[in-house]
Design a protein around this motif. Structure first.
Motif, PDB file in Angstrom:
ATOM      1  N   LYS A 100       0.823  -1.199   0.000  1.00 29.63           N
ATOM      2  CA  LYS A 100       0.000   0.000   0.000  1.00 29.63           C
ATOM      3  C   LYS A 100       0.864   1.258   0.000  1.00 29.63           C
ATOM      4  O   LYS A 100       0.593   2.216  -0.744  1.00 29.63           O
ATOM      5  CB  LYS A 100      -0.928  -0.001   1.226  1.00 29.63           C
ATOM      6  N   THR A 101       1.912   1.245   0.824  1.00 30.35           N
ATOM      7  CA  THR A 101       2.820   2.391   0.883  1.00 30.35           C
ATOM      8  C   THR A 101       3.575   2.553  -0.425  1.00 30.35           C
ATOM      9  O   THR A 101       3.776   3.669  -0.915  1.00 30.35           O
ATOM     10  CB  THR A 101       3.815   2.230   2.046  1.00 30.35           C
ATOM     11  N   LYS A 104       1.532   4.361  -2.886  1.00 27.97           N
ATOM     12  CA  LYS A 104       1.508   5.804  -2.605  1.00 27.97           C
ATOM     13  C   LYS A 104       2.771   6.474  -3.126  1.00 27.97           C
ATOM     14  O   LYS A 104       2.720   7.566  -3.703  1.00 27.97           O
ATOM     15  CB  LYS A 104       1.384   6.041  -1.096  1.00 27.97           C
ATOM     16  N   ILE A 105       3.905   5.805  -2.935  1.00 24.37           N
ATOM     17  CA  ILE A 105       5.177   6.353  -3.410  1.00 24.37           C
ATOM     18  C   ILE A 105       5.177   6.443  -4.924  1.00 24.37           C
ATOM     19  O   ILE A 105       5.572   7.454  -5.504  1.00 24.37           O
ATOM     20  CB  ILE A 105       6.351   5.492  -2.919  1.00 24.37           C
ATOM     21  N   LYS A 107       2.687   6.762  -6.898  1.00 22.31           N
ATOM     22  CA  LYS A 107       1.786   7.835  -7.309  1.00 22.31           C
ATOM     23  C   LYS A 107       2.462   9.195  -7.148  1.00 22.31           C
ATOM     24  O   LYS A 107       2.362  10.065  -8.027  1.00 22.31           O
ATOM     25  CB  LYS A 107       0.497   7.777  -6.478  1.00 22.31           C
ATOM     26  N   LYS A 108       3.169   9.384  -6.043  1.00 24.65           N
ATOM     27  CA  LYS A 108       3.853  10.658  -5.799  1.00 24.65           C
ATOM     28  C   LYS A 108       4.968  10.882  -6.811  1.00 24.65           C
ATOM     29  O   LYS A 108       5.159  12.011  -7.300  1.00 24.65           O
ATOM     30  CB  LYS A 108       4.432  10.668  -4.378  1.00 24.65           C
ATOM     31  N   TYR A 216       7.200   8.152   4.739  1.00 26.57           N
ATOM     32  CA  TYR A 216       5.973   7.338   4.702  1.00 26.57           C
ATOM     33  C   TYR A 216       5.999   6.366   5.873  1.00 26.57           C
ATOM     34  O   TYR A 216       7.058   5.923   6.310  1.00 26.57           O
ATOM     35  CB  TYR A 216       5.881   6.544   3.396  1.00 26.57           C
ATOM     36  N   ASN A 218       3.889   2.748   7.283  1.00 19.47           N
ATOM     37  CA  ASN A 218       2.962   1.688   6.886  1.00 19.47           C
ATOM     38  C   ASN A 218       1.708   1.725   7.735  1.00 19.47           C
ATOM     39  O   ASN A 218       1.727   2.156   8.872  1.00 19.47           O
ATOM     40  CB  ASN A 218       3.643   0.326   7.017  1.00 19.47           C
TER      41      ASN A 218
END
Length: 218
Positions: A100-101, A104-105, A107-108, A216, A218
């Motif tokens: 999940k993390t 996010k990374i 996407k960033k 980030y 978790n």
């Protein structure tokens, strides 16, 4: 956000007023000064929208300058030159980062790539037990986006300092721009590097390469 400034140059008189003719935007004066040598007033300012967003296109027709109520001529020069950058993105792909993390990374990273300007070049590294170069420095956004999806969690360690050291050496050797930087995406956990933080940050200072970190959990 890049600040785009404009200079108005005009003859110096006792009372001099200038304004933006478009009521939907406003002026933010940064500096004004007088040069006796050429009898000119220099005014440096930004043009902002109602939401304080920089207005990037403006011409003399958008500016009004008056001397004691009478129009006065001026010249307008944009100061919106951009400095290209060589950027190295360093992504933590160790076991301490869950799926999940990692999403996010990814996407960033995609957001950063979408903001690339002409002349910018980006390289993508991941790190766990060892640093891995996923993409050489390139200006090709599509190629970089494809490289993002090659990031995969693996390994038992998170050798952050080793990755920083290698990233700095790579940028120094391969970048074509004077301005350089490293952005780290990580949970901040360091495990098993063969060098310490002083060696990693020391070489970055030596080559004047700033390091930024996005954390980030978790």
């Amino acid at each position: 956000m890049k600040k785009i400034l404009f200079i108005i140059i005009m003859l110096a008189f006792p009372v001099l007023l200038f304004s933006i003719t478009n009521p939907a935007v406003k002026l933010k004066i940064t500096k004004a000064y007088y040069k006796p040598g050429n009898k000119s007033v220099y005014v440096i300012f930004s043009v902002l929208s109602g939401k304080n967003i920089i207005v990037r296109k403006i011409s003399k027709h958008d500016i009004s300058a008056e001397l004691n109520g009478n129009p006065v001529d001026f010249s307008l020069t944009g100061l919106n030159k951009q400095t290209s950058i060589s950027l190295l993105l360093l992504v933590d792909a160790s076991g301490s980062i869950n799926e999940k993390t990692l999403l996010k990374i990814e996407k960033k990273v995609g957001v950063i790539l979408s903001g690339m300007n002409r002349g910018d070049e980006v390289s993508l590294f991941s790190f766990n037990d060892f640093p891995m170069r996923l993409q050489n420095l390139t200006r090709d956004k599509k190629q970089l986006m494809r490289a993002i999806f090659r990031i995969g969690r693996a390994g038992k360690l998170s050798r952050l300092y080793n990755a920083i050291y290698r990233g700095v050496k790579y940028l120094q050797r391969k970048s074509s721009n004077k301005k350089k930087a490293i952005v780290i995406f990580s949970d901040g956990k360091e495990e098993g590097s063969t060098i310490d933080i002083n060696a990693a940050t020391g070489i970055a200072r030596k080559y004047n390469i700033p390091i930024y970190s996005i954390g980030y959990s978790n």
